[in-house]
Scaffold this motif. Sequence first.
Motif, PDB file in Angstrom:
ATOM      1  N   THR A 236       0.746   4.188   0.640  1.00 28.09           N
ATOM      2  CA  THR A 236       0.783   2.791   1.093  1.00 28.09           C
ATOM      3  C   THR A 236       2.218   2.386   1.384  1.00 28.09           C
ATOM      4  OG1 THR A 236      -1.124   2.300  -0.284  1.00 28.09           O
ATOM      5  CG2 THR A 236       0.173   0.426   0.426  1.00 28.09           C
ATOM      6  N   ALA A 237       3.118   2.753   0.461  1.00 36.19           N
ATOM      7  CA  ALA A 237       4.521   2.373   0.634  1.00 36.19           C
ATOM      8  C   ALA A 237       5.139   3.097   1.820  1.00 36.19           C
ATOM      9  CB  ALA A 237       5.291   2.687  -0.646  1.00 36.19           C
ATOM     10  N   LEU A 238       4.835   4.392   1.918  1.00 41.44           N
ATOM     11  CA  LEU A 238       5.428   5.229   2.965  1.00 41.44           C
ATOM     12  C   LEU A 238       5.095   4.703   4.355  1.00 41.44           C
ATOM     13  CD1 LEU A 238       7.128   7.748   2.766  1.00 41.44           C
ATOM     14  CD2 LEU A 238       5.072   9.114   3.090  1.00 41.44           C
ATOM     15  N   PHE A 239       3.842   4.296   4.546  1.00 36.77           N
ATOM     16  CA  PHE A 239       3.412   3.840   5.863  1.00 36.77           C
ATOM     17  C   PHE A 239       3.407   2.312   5.982  1.00 36.77           C
ATOM     18  CE2 PHE A 239       1.580   8.120   5.454  1.00 36.77           C
ATOM     19  CZ  PHE A 239       2.210   8.704   6.553  1.00 36.77           C
ATOM     20  N   GLY A 240       3.860   1.644   4.932  1.00 41.56           N
ATOM     21  CA  GLY A 240       3.913   0.174   4.979  1.00 41.56           C
ATOM     22  C   GLY A 240       2.545  -0.458   5.137  1.00 41.56           C
ATOM     23  N   LEU A 241       1.520   0.172   4.532  1.00 39.96           N
ATOM     24  CA  LEU A 241       0.150  -0.325   4.724  1.00 39.96           C
ATOM     25  C   LEU A 241      -0.265  -1.295   3.618  1.00 39.96           C
ATOM     26  CD1 LEU A 241      -1.454   3.124   5.662  1.00 39.96           C
ATOM     27  CD2 LEU A 241      -0.910   1.233   7.213  1.00 39.96           C
ATOM     28  N   TRP A 242       0.589  -2.247   3.336  1.00 37.47           N
ATOM     29  CA  TRP A 242       0.306  -3.160   2.227  1.00 37.47           C
ATOM     30  C   TRP A 242      -0.764  -4.162   2.634  1.00 37.47           C
ATOM     31  CZ3 TRP A 242       2.647  -1.679  -2.103  1.00 37.47           C
ATOM     32  CH2 TRP A 242       3.820  -0.917  -1.995  1.00 37.47           C
ATOM     33  N   PRO A 243      -1.734  -4.444   1.764  1.00 37.97           N
ATOM     34  CA  PRO A 243      -2.701  -5.503   2.059  1.00 37.97           C
ATOM     35  C   PRO A 243      -1.993  -6.836   2.262  1.00 37.97           C
ATOM     36  CG  PRO A 243      -3.360  -4.259   0.089  1.00 37.97           C
ATOM     37  CD  PRO A 243      -1.984  -3.793   0.473  1.00 37.97           C
ATOM     38  N   ALA A 244      -2.556  -7.679   3.164  1.00 35.81           N
ATOM     39  CA  ALA A 244      -1.922  -8.972   3.484  1.00 35.81           C
ATOM     40  C   ALA A 244      -1.716  -9.796   2.213  1.00 35.81           C
ATOM     41  CB  ALA A 244      -2.787  -9.727   4.489  1.00 35.81           C
ATOM     42  N   ALA A 245      -2.676  -9.704   1.278  1.00 33.64           N
ATOM     43  CA  ALA A 245      -2.561 -10.520   0.057  1.00 33.64           C
ATOM     44  C   ALA A 245      -1.326 -10.116  -0.747  1.00 33.64           C
ATOM     45  CB  ALA A 245      -3.821 -10.366  -0.792  1.00 33.64           C
ATOM     46  N   ASP A 246      -1.010  -8.811  -0.753  1.00 29.07           N
ATOM     47  CA  ASP A 246       0.195  -8.359  -1.465  1.00 29.07           C
ATOM     48  C   ASP A 246       1.448  -8.936  -0.823  1.00 29.07           C
ATOM     49  OD1 ASP A 246      -1.381  -6.863  -3.122  1.00 29.07           O
ATOM     50  OD2 ASP A 246      -0.872  -4.913  -2.249  1.00 29.07           O
ATOM     51  N   ILE A 247       1.468  -8.909   0.525  1.00 28.94           N
ATOM     52  CA  ILE A 247       2.650  -9.409   1.238  1.00 28.94           C
ATOM     53  C   ILE A 247       2.822 -10.909   0.983  1.00 28.94           C
ATOM     54  CG2 ILE A 247       3.688  -9.737   3.527  1.00 28.94           C
ATOM     55  CD1 ILE A 247       2.117  -7.146   4.348  1.00 28.94           C
TER      56      ILE A 247
END
Length: 276
Positions: free
Chosen positions: A112-123
């Motif tokens: 998730t971190a490597l590809f920046g695929l964070w869920p919108a809620a996390d952001i």
Amino acid sequence: MRIEARGLTRIFGATRAVDDASFVIERPCMIGIIGSSGAGKSTLLRMMNRLTDASAGRLIVDGRDVLALRGAARRAWQSDCAMIFQQFNLVPRLDVVQNVLHGLLNKRGTLTALFGLWPAADIERAVAILDRLGIAEQAPKRAEALSGGQQQRVAIARALMQDPAIILADEPIASLDPMNAQVVMDSLRAIHDEDGRTVIANLHTLDTARRYCDRIIGMRKGRIVFDGTPAQLTTAAARDIYGAGAGFSEAATSTALEPQHAPARDPAYAARLLAD
Ligand SMILES: Nc1ncnc2c1ncn2[C@@H]1O[C@H](COP(=O)(O)OP(=O)(O)OP(=O)(O)O)[C@@H](O)[C@H]1O
């Protein structure tokens, strides 16, 4: 959360970096650990967080010895017991939000971190935490572009992202000028006051511990030689902690911060926290 250290010891070669340290934390509070360079303050925090293995002793948290945890259970403890460092330990070329999101690495995984695929809620949560710490407008900037005080607040935001019960701060203001040091200490105090998290901070200067903490633990040569309220910390006790002579003056360890959050200076509040 009840935390009890029993005989915590760490030996490096011939050095007893931490020697038979015992204390109990019955309820959330803000604790300052003071002592000269080499007294064992960092090693004590690193053992609590499981960054450094203990040579002996136990750390009983809500009835279980967290020093015996392995694998996922150990990582879960490390999430619950976030650490911040003197040198911030951010990823300099990553933007501020990504750095804050790294607080979730244990939960979301490295891909998730490597590809920046964070869920919108996390952001959204990361930005809300930055906003709380007064640095939301820095969110898109690279961490390396921020001042030291701002970087330390990003590190605090990363810690808060873990939603920890405890924050361990290893010399959080030692690299900062007095103004930034004050902002960072005020943030840590607010996190305790408003969220009820326990904050344990290693502090170089006695007056900072007095002003911000409910309880002070003094270490000398690996041993805990003082454990009490700021009011109980007399000049004689301070002299004993620092191993100083009759000429010892508190001004020698002073940074003269003026905190925004004052409850730490209420002796009755501090005494209540320590009462069984
Ligand atoms: N990895 C290590 N290997 C060998 N000795 C170590 C190691 N880490 C710490 N020590 C020693 O243990 C003792 C306590 O060090 P520690 O860093 O915990 O003290 P401290 O009170 O945090 O000091 P400072 O304020 O300078 O950071 C010192 O004598 C130090 O040299």
